[in-house]
Design a protein around this motif. Structure first.
Motif, PDB file in Angstrom:
ATOM      1  N   ARG A  67     121.238 -88.187 -45.725  1.00 32.32           N
ATOM      2  CA  ARG A  67     121.096 -88.835 -44.862  1.00 32.32           C
ATOM      3  C   ARG A  67     120.605 -89.998 -44.628  1.00 32.32           C
ATOM      4  N   ILE A  68     120.922 -90.656 -43.491  1.00 30.98           N
ATOM      5  CA  ILE A  68     120.455 -92.034 -42.972  1.00 30.98           C
ATOM      6  C   ILE A  68     119.554 -91.953 -41.915  1.00 30.98           C
ATOM      7  N   LEU A  69     118.268 -91.996 -42.235  1.00 32.34           N
ATOM      8  CA  LEU A  69     117.528 -92.147 -40.927  1.00 32.34           C
ATOM      9  C   LEU A  69     117.253 -93.405 -40.259  1.00 32.34           C
ATOM     10  N   PHE A  70     117.688 -93.480 -39.267  1.00 35.85           N
ATOM     11  CA  PHE A  70     117.289 -94.825 -38.343  1.00 35.85           C
ATOM     12  C   PHE A  70     116.336 -94.588 -37.292  1.00 35.85           C
ATOM     13  N   ASP A  71     115.255 -94.813 -37.371  1.00 36.84           N
ATOM     14  CA  ASP A  71     114.039 -94.589 -36.285  1.00 36.84           C
ATOM     15  C   ASP A  71     113.937 -93.137 -36.165  1.00 36.84           C
ATOM     16  N   GLY A  72     114.101 -92.426 -37.244  1.00 31.48           N
ATOM     17  CA  GLY A  72     113.983 -90.983 -37.182  1.00 31.48           C
ATOM     18  C   GLY A  72     115.399 -90.074 -36.868  1.00 31.48           C
ATOM     19  N   GLN A  73     116.514 -90.858 -36.515  1.00 30.36           N
ATOM     20  CA  GLN A  73     117.516 -90.146 -36.111  1.00 30.36           C
ATOM     21  C   GLN A  73     118.874 -90.339 -37.453  1.00 30.36           C
ATOM     22  N   ASP A  74     119.427 -89.343 -37.743  1.00 26.20           N
ATOM     23  CA  ASP A  74     120.321 -89.316 -38.707  1.00 26.20           C
ATOM     24  C   ASP A  74     121.560 -89.868 -38.277  1.00 26.20           C
ATOM     25  N   LEU A  75     121.936 -91.069 -38.892  1.00 29.20           N
ATOM     26  CA  LEU A  75     123.029 -91.879 -38.549  1.00 29.20           C
ATOM     27  C   LEU A  75     124.443 -91.262 -38.745  1.00 29.20           C
ATOM     28  N   LEU A  76     124.224 -90.426 -39.790  1.00 28.08           N
ATOM     29  CA  LEU A  76     125.590 -89.453 -40.362  1.00 28.08           C
ATOM     30  C   LEU A  76     126.203 -88.472 -39.378  1.00 28.08           C
ATOM     31  N   GLN A  77     125.073 -88.079 -38.368  1.00 30.00           N
ATOM     32  CA  GLN A  77     125.240 -87.065 -37.716  1.00 30.00           C
ATOM     33  C   GLN A  77     125.702 -87.525 -36.329  1.00 30.00           C
ATOM     34  N   GLN A  78     125.656 -88.828 -35.944  1.00 26.64           N
ATOM     35  CA  GLN A  78     126.063 -89.246 -34.586  1.00 26.64           C
ATOM     36  C   GLN A  78     127.487 -89.253 -34.441  1.00 26.64           C
ATOM     37  N   THR A  79     127.829 -89.284 -33.058  1.00 26.02           N
ATOM     38  CA  THR A  79     129.313 -89.214 -32.731  1.00 26.02           C
ATOM     39  C   THR A  79     129.667 -90.672 -33.078  1.00 26.02           C
ATOM     40  N   PRO A  80     131.238 -91.007 -32.979  1.00 28.30           N
ATOM     41  CA  PRO A  80     131.725 -92.329 -33.158  1.00 28.30           C
ATOM     42  C   PRO A  80     131.246 -93.193 -32.192  1.00 28.30           C
ATOM     43  N   GLU A  81     131.199 -92.627 -31.085  1.00 23.68           N
ATOM     44  CA  GLU A  81     130.869 -93.598 -29.896  1.00 23.68           C
ATOM     45  C   GLU A  81     129.413 -93.980 -29.932  1.00 23.68           C
TER      46      GLU A  81
END
Lengths: 530, 324
Positions: A67-81
């Protein structure tokens, strides 16, 4: 909570790669308002870790787990947009070579405003005003002119400042800097490092700084992570890691950083083998129908070089050091002055008379990749010279085996092609090629600047051993004062084609006379702490 | 823009034209026979006296240097001489046909470039995909098929079998359209020859665009563009395509130069009344003044196209300075 928390990140390479994983179970944190350095050599996975945070892994390379948490959110789970919106706004990145990182055919202003307008609905005129503001904050002058200029019209330092301005245009929380000063001159590097440090403090942002240079780490980092083969070997406060490195590789890396202190005594006075006096080289551009401009690349340079001695030519890009070398081996015809080799002036010799003397001065080039013909085997490359001078092919190959052994390569590799070797090995091949001609003088033009630190240390050692064994006169060209200190008996500092200062290395480092030399020495990263 | 540089280039254009005259003047005369033989042949009889009178009439009896000098003298006065066969001033013959050739060229250039760039950028988006391979195969096919054969097949398919398009000519004979109706008529007639020419070049544009875009997509500034958070579409258009198009300018200039002399094969297959058919007639009837005239006009146009290409290049790529 830290701003960035990388947890067990694994990055997989495509099946065709030489290894399955580029990043292997990496754990790393970047706190708010701190500078974290990742240090490592090429292939350590430091760059891909950074690209994974940006969501910009190259095609075929994937974040396999973690996981890459940025400010608590996992960047690897984010949509491309969602990632696209974060890029440039929350996380910004600057790259190694600002010339390559800027679009060559788009004006600077447009490149800055493009980023602002991708994230904010404002007019081009308003964005240009903001861009002008940012550029002046980066210490750039004549901002209005600069906005209309194209990248090739700027200096390296200006270009990197533009890149930084662009990265900061939307006040990101995290700035990723991927070897941002590696392609710059030493004095420019010092200015850019200072600038990054200053804006980091002013804006209280977090910086992830990637470098191969422990000197830079010492100057920049709050915390440091040492990476090798995709793994983090050691991670901690910079003082702890530098002071008490826990891992042997870290110790080796730190030890490989040239100290910037001269170990070699000045050589005993000997009759000079090479005497250069008043050497001048001008380049003309334009002409025929236009008036043309003349640049004096080498301006009235004199030097002497004796057997068994290494003379360092130190200068930044454009100082004329490489042109000087090329004139000395007559790859270029000088416009004035003389080059005496054992009393014979090779600067003005006719081609036919020069030919037998050519083998006595040989050169090792900077780029170990482009300086070897990719379609010739190593054996052919290193025996080509002696064969031209009439040596029997069989005898040349027998000698080639000895020389390969001397430079630390297996003679059985003679039938291989250059691409099968690493950068350091190729530089050894380049050296073997030069040594095959039994030269009296060896000119090494930035022979280690394309190499990793640990490899660099080995090649420097090898050059010094060879010089000693073969009693060579060596001219060592470098932009790096630390490297010069390590291998040179005497140093000559050049700037704008002129000699600024020259003398025994120890004296130059201890008591530099000119302001320029002082500036060069002051610009050495990590000078105080390493 | 550098007026001085452009003036020098124009002077060079004149020098090129002179060199072309000198070279072709002698080359043409290397071929056996002359206009008199051809005309006598056309007339159906060829006794010595008639041949001689023809040669005197056209100055062919004089020594070559004298013929050359006289020719250069008339050319210097803006006169390209008179056609032996058509018995009209060469310059007006060429100027009558040139617009047709330029029209056909412009059509072929625009279709080839637009189609090729479009196909190439699709292929570049996913190198190695089915679309990409299909593209490569089609490109190779159009590139390797002889143009005249392709032209005949197109004619067979679209004019003869399907009857959609007129098989030859630039407009419907005897229809005497005017205004918009005439333009539409020409537009229909240009489709077959124009597309035949375009397909050949389109293949090259597609391949060049594909290679250039794949290469540019790997550059650092494209990574920078993505790191800025701009959309993929803008990355592709503003950063990748914009840079990939620069080498195409050279190719477009080259294509224009190749076409401007008139495409002899395609124009003949479709009976397009351009410089190409005119050149064909001039060669077969040994009409030397006409042939020389075509050479000179072509040489001047090629030089001018090269100049335009260089200027366009320096505008598209700010790193390139004219005259450097």
């Amino acid at each position: 909570m830290p701003l960035v928390s990388i947890q067990n990140l694994t990055v997989a390479l495509p099946p065709s790669a030489d290894r399955p994983l580029a990043v292997d179970d990496v754990r790393l944190e970047v706190g708010r308002n701190e500078i974290v350095c990742i240090v490592g050599e090429s292939g350590s996975g430091k760059s891909l870790t950074a690209h994974a945070i940006m969501g910009l892994l190259p095609r075929g390379v994937t974040a396999a787990s973690g996981r890459i948490l940025f400010d608590g959110q996992d960047l690897l789970q984010q949509t491309p947009e969602a990632m696209r919106k974060r890029r440039g706004r929350d996380i910004a990145m600057i790259f190694q070579d600002p010339m390559a990182a800027l679009n060559p055919v788009v004006a600077i202003g447009r490149q800055v405003t493009e980023q602002i307008r991708a994230h904010r609905a404002i007019s081009e005129a308003e964005a240009l005003r903001q861009a002008a503001d940012l550029l002046s904050q980066m210490g750039l002058k004549d901002v209005d002119e600069l906005l209309k200029a194209y990248p090739h019209q700027l200096s390296g330092g200006q270009r990197q400042r533009v890149m930084i301005a662009m990265a900061l245009s939307l006040s990101p929380q995290l700035l990723i800097a991927d070897e941002p000063t590696t392609a710059l001159d030493v004095t420019t590097q010092a200015q850019i490092l200072k600038l990054i440090k200053k804006i980091q403090a002013e804006r209280e942002m977090s910086v992830l700084f990637i470098t191969h240079d422990f000197g830079v780490v010492a100057d920049m980092a709050d915390k440091v992570a040492v990476m090798r083969h995709g793994r983090v070997l050691e991670n901690g406060l910079v003082g702890d890691v530098l002071g008490k490195p826990a891992h042997s590789y870290t110790r080796a890396l730190i030890a490989a950083v040239p100290r910037g202190e001269s170990r070699l005594p000045p050589p005993p006075d000997a009759r000079p083998l090479v005497q250069v006096s008043g050497l001048t080289k001008r380049f003309r551009r334009g002409g025929l129908f236009g008036r043309g401009t003349v640049t004096t690349a080498v301006d009235d340079v004199s030097l002497t070089l004796s057997r068994g001695e290494t003379l360092g030519i130190v200068g930044e890009s454009g100082s004329g050091k490489s042109t000087l070398a090329r004139c000395m081996i007559r790859l270029l015809d000088p416009d004035g002055g003389e080059v005496l080799l054992d009393g014979a002036d090779i600067a003005h010799m006719k081609a036919r008379a020069l030919r037998p003397l050519r083998r006595r001065i040989q050169m090792v080039f900077q780029d170990p990749f482009s300086s070897l013909n990719p379609r010739q085997t190593i054996g052919d490359i290193i025996t080509a010279g002696p064969r031209v001078y009439g040596e029997e092919p069989r005898q040349a190959r027998a000698r080639a085996a000895d020389i390969l052994r001397l430079v630390g390569l297996n003679p059985e590799t003679m039938n291989r092609l250059p691409h099968e070797f690493s950068g350091g090995q190729r530089q050894r091949i380049g050296l073997a090629r030069a040594l095959m001609l039994k030269p009296d003088v060896l000119i090494a033009d930035e022979p280690v600047s394309a190499l990793d630190v640990t490899v660099q240390a080995q090649v420097l050692q090898l050059l010094d051993d060879v010089r000693r064994q073969m009693n060579l006169a060596m001219l060592f060209i470098t932009h790096d004062m630390r490297v010069a200190a390590q291998v040179c008996h005497r140093v000559m500092v050049m700037r704008h084609g002129k000699v600024v200062e020259s003398g025994p290395t120890r004296d130059i480092f201890a008591r530099p006379c000119s302001d320029y030399t002082k500036a060069l020495l002051a610009a050495i990263p990590g000078r105080q702490s390493i | 823009m550098k007026p001085r540089y452009i003036a020098m280039r124009l002077v060079k254009t004149v020098l090129v034209a002179i060199a072309v005259v000198l070279l072709s003047f002698f080359l043409i005369r290397l071929a056996p026979g002359d206009a008199a033989t051809v005309m006598a042949g056309q007339a159906g009889y060829a006794d010595e006296a008639y041949m001689k009178s023809l040669r005197v009439e056209y100055g062919l009896d004089q020594p070559l240097p004298v013929q050359l000098w006289k020719y250069m003298d008339t050319v210097a006065h803006g006169d390209l001489g008179t056609s032996y066969v058509l018995r009209r001033p060469v310059l007006s013959l060429i100027l009558e046909r040139l617009p047709n050739t330029l029209l056909l060229d412009a059509f072929a250039l625009v279709v080839a470039a637009a189609g090729g760039i479009w196909l190439g950028s699709i292929a570049a988006r996913r190198p190695g995909s089915v679309l990409d391979s299909a593209n490569t195969i089609l490109s190779m096919l159009f590139y390797s098929v002889p143009q005249f054969w392709l032209g005949m097949m197109m004619m067979l398919l679209f004019a003869v079998w399907l009857g959609w398009l007129p098989p030859f000519g630039i407009e419907t004979m005897g229809a005497d359209y005017t205004g918009l109706a005439r333009m539409a008529d020409v537009a229909v007639h240009i489709l077959l020859p124009g597309t035949t020419l375009a397909l050949y070049f389109m293949a090259s544009y597609a391949r060049l665009t594909r290679t250039a875009m794949i290469e540019v997509a790997d550059q650092d500034f494209v990574k920078t563009a993505r790191a800025k958070g701009i959309s993929e579409r803008q990355v592709a258009r503003r950063h990748i395509l914009r840079n990939a198009l620069i080498p195409l300018i050279t190719f477009a200039g080259l294509q224009a130069s190749i076409l401007v002399g008139g495409n002899v094969l395609v124009e003949n297959v479709f009976s397009w009344p351009g410089v190409g058919t005119l050149a064909y007639e001039a060669v077969t009837s040994r009409d030397n003044p006409l042939l020389l005239g075509i050479f000179i006009v072509t040489a001047i146009l090629v030089s001018l196209f090269n100049l335009v290409t260089d200027i366009a290049y320096s505008i598209a790529d700010p790193r390139v300075e004219l005259g450097r």
